[in-house]
Design an enzyme around this catalytic site. Structure first.
Site, short mmCIF file in Angstrom:
data_model
loop_
_atom_site.label_atom_id
_atom_site.label_comp_id
_atom_site.label_asym_id
_atom_site.label_seq_id
_atom_site.Cartn_x
_atom_site.Cartn_y
_atom_site.Cartn_z
NE ARG A 244 0.78 0.95 2.69
CZ ARG A 244 0.36 1.56 3.76
NH1 ARG A 244 0.69 2.80 3.98
NH2 ARG A 244 -0.46 0.99 4.59
CD GLU A 273 -3.41 4.00 -3.30
OE1 GLU A 273 -4.20 4.10 -2.34
OE2 GLU A 273 -2.71 3.01 -3.50
CG HIS A 291 -5.16 0.57 -1.47
ND1 HIS A 291 -4.26 1.53 -1.10
CD2 HIS A 291 -4.90 -0.50 -0.66
CE1 HIS A 291 -3.51 1.07 -0.10
NE2 HIS A 291 -3.89 -0.16 0.17
N1 NAD Z 1 -3.28 -3.83 -0.98
C1 NAD Z 1 -3.79 -3.72 0.23
O1 NAD Z 1 -4.96 -3.40 0.41
C2 NAD Z 1 -2.93 -4.01 1.42
C3 NAD Z 1 -3.52 -4.55 2.57
C4 NAD Z 1 -2.70 -4.85 3.67
C5 NAD Z 1 -1.34 -4.57 3.61
N2 NAD Z 1 -0.80 -4.02 2.49
C6 NAD Z 1 0.65 -3.72 2.41
O2 NAD Z 1 1.37 -4.92 2.20
C7 NAD Z 1 2.70 -4.74 2.65
C8 NAD Z 1 3.18 -5.97 3.41
O3 NAD Z 1 2.36 -6.19 4.55
P1 NAD Z 1 2.69 -7.37 5.58
O4 NAD Z 1 1.54 -7.47 6.50
O5 NAD Z 1 3.13 -8.58 4.85
O6 NAD Z 1 3.95 -6.73 6.35
P2 NAD Z 1 5.07 -7.52 7.15
O7 NAD Z 1 5.69 -6.50 8.04
O8 NAD Z 1 4.53 -8.77 7.76
O9 NAD Z 1 6.12 -7.95 6.00
C9 NAD Z 1 6.91 -7.05 5.32
C10 NAD Z 1 8.27 -7.71 5.09
O10 NAD Z 1 9.06 -6.85 4.28
C11 NAD Z 1 10.39 -6.97 4.73
N3 NAD Z 1 11.12 -5.80 4.26
C12 NAD Z 1 11.08 -4.53 4.73
N4 NAD Z 1 11.85 -3.74 3.97
C13 NAD Z 1 12.38 -4.52 3.00
C14 NAD Z 1 13.26 -4.29 1.93
N5 NAD Z 1 13.74 -3.06 1.69
N6 NAD Z 1 13.61 -5.33 1.14
C15 NAD Z 1 13.13 -6.57 1.38
N7 NAD Z 1 12.28 -6.86 2.39
C16 NAD Z 1 11.92 -5.84 3.18
C17 NAD Z 1 10.28 -7.06 6.23
O11 NAD Z 1 11.44 -7.68 6.79
C18 NAD Z 1 9.05 -7.95 6.38
O12 NAD Z 1 9.39 -9.32 6.48
C19 NAD Z 1 2.69 -3.44 3.45
O13 NAD Z 1 3.21 -2.41 2.62
C20 NAD Z 1 1.24 -3.16 3.69
O14 NAD Z 1 0.99 -1.79 3.80
C21 NAD Z 1 -1.55 -3.75 1.39
#
Ligand code: NAD
Length: 318
Positions: A244, A273, A291
């Site tokens: 993000r 963005e 993105h």
């Molecule tokens: N680039 C893209 O197009 C795209 C696509 C999908 C998702 N994403 C982004 O990827 C990210 C992760 O997605 P996901 O599906 O793996 O989510 P998820 O919820 O499965 O995993 C996120 C992890 O981060 C951990 N976490 C939260 N806050 C934290 C902190 N301060 N320090 C350390 N760990 C922390 C949580 O415990 C969790 O295990 C999200 O921000 C999502 O929006 C981006």
């Protein structure tokens, strides 16, 4: 059952819904006309990605809505709690794009260690006049194999990244404030697999050891990587943000790159963005994508079919 997929849906998703007797409309209706359109045509379901927003006013104006579906993960564009209070199901497809995002992380990493982002900018301009100079510029590449990959946020995407890293022979370490450990199943094309147990460590410990750092946490109130965290990293690391905009401080990233603390960065998401900072866009050592982490045919297919099966199981006659 009538479904409006206002930001589109894969053909596989349409097929699955139609097979279950649903009527699927993929018109993109302008936000201000949405309430009228949904009501006049008696839609039961609205599906969105990130473009359309479903806020309180729309929810209040459309009492016939039974399901709000988000193709993808983040639901910042939907008033989820409010909708649920009103008895509307709110669904998403959190796992469908994880491996696509993980592969994009490695696209940036492989590109970064061999200067592909810069070479692709300079070869069209100078490849025919300064071939040898460019060859020298890009002569100090690195292999990923054997290096330490630090994953910040060890959820769905973080763990998919770990699988690829392990498969490449990297030392994979991770940090997560909620996940103490995970068993990573690395699967091979012929059905064999190997399990690796990874215990998460503190953020500082991961930052100090890693040759490459990739961030996979949800949107945060504050930066998770700012000046103090860049200072902790080894010299010459690569940093990737496909999570993000706003999880990494971009001003401090540029500063850390200027002081050669950071060798290269790969960014798929940006603080500003859809108008990322010019300093970021123009930086020669940043590999850039707009993105597109989830934007593969396979992920879109999985998103469509997962939404369809959730809708069918919610609305099937008892
Ligand atoms: N680039 C893209 O197009 C795209 C696509 C999908 C998702 N994403 C982004 O990827 C990210 C992760 O997605 P996901 O599906 O793996 O989510 P998820 O919820 O499965 O995993 C996120 C992890 O981060 C951990 N976490 C939260 N806050 C934290 C902190 N301060 N320090 C350390 N760990 C922390 C949580 O415990 C969790 O295990 C999200 O921000 C999502 O929006 C981006």
């Amino acid at each position: 059952m009538k479904v409006l997929a206002n930001d589109g849906i894969s053909q596989s998703g349409i097929d699955a819904l139609e097979k279950a007797g649903a009527e699927v409309i993929t018109n993109t209706v302008a936000q201000e006309q949405l309430a009228n359109y949904l009501n006049e045509n008696n839609f039961d379901v609205i599906l969105v990605r990130s473009a359309t927003t479903v806020r309180k006013d729309l929810i209040d104006a459309c009492p016939g809505l039974k399901i709000i579906g988000r193709g993808g993960v983040g639901m910042d564009n939907i008033d989820v709690e409010y909708a649920r209070e009103k008895g509307i199901h709110v669904i998403n497809t959190p796992a469908a794009s994880s491996s696509s995002v993980a592969e994009l992380v490695f696209a940036h990493l492989f590109g970064g260690v061999r200067y592909l982002h810069d070479s692709n900018r300079n070869m069209p301009l100078e490849g025919d006049t300064k071939f040898k100079a460019l060859k020298k510029n890009y002569a100090k590449g690195m292999e990923l194999r054997g290096k330490t990959l630090g994953i910040i946020g060890f959820g769905r995407i973080g763990q998919e990244v770990a699988k690829i890293g392990l498969g490449l022979g990297m030392n994979v370490i991770a940090s997560d404030i909620y996940v103490p450990q995970a068993t990573i199943k690395v699967e091979f094309y012929d059905g064999q697999h190997m399990n690796f147990d990874i215990k998460t460590e503190s953020l500082d410990s991961v930052l100090k050891q890693s040759d490459f750092v990739t961030v996979h946490v949800p949107a945060q109130k504050d930066y998770i990587i700012g000046k103090a965290q860049f200072d902790m990293m080894k010299d010459g690391v690569g940093v990737i943000n496909a999570a993000r905009g706003g999880v990494i401080d971009e001003v401090e990233l540029i500063n850390a790159m200027e002081s050669n603390k950071i060798a290269f960065a790969g960014l798929d998401t940006f603080e500003a963005e859809p108008t990322p900072a010019v300093q970021v866009l123009m930086h020669g050592r940043i590999s850039l994508t707009p993105h597109i982490g989830a934007a593969t045919m396979e992920a879109q297919d999985r998103i469509g079919t997962e939404l369809a099966s959730q809708i069918i199981s919610i609305l099937k006659p008892a």
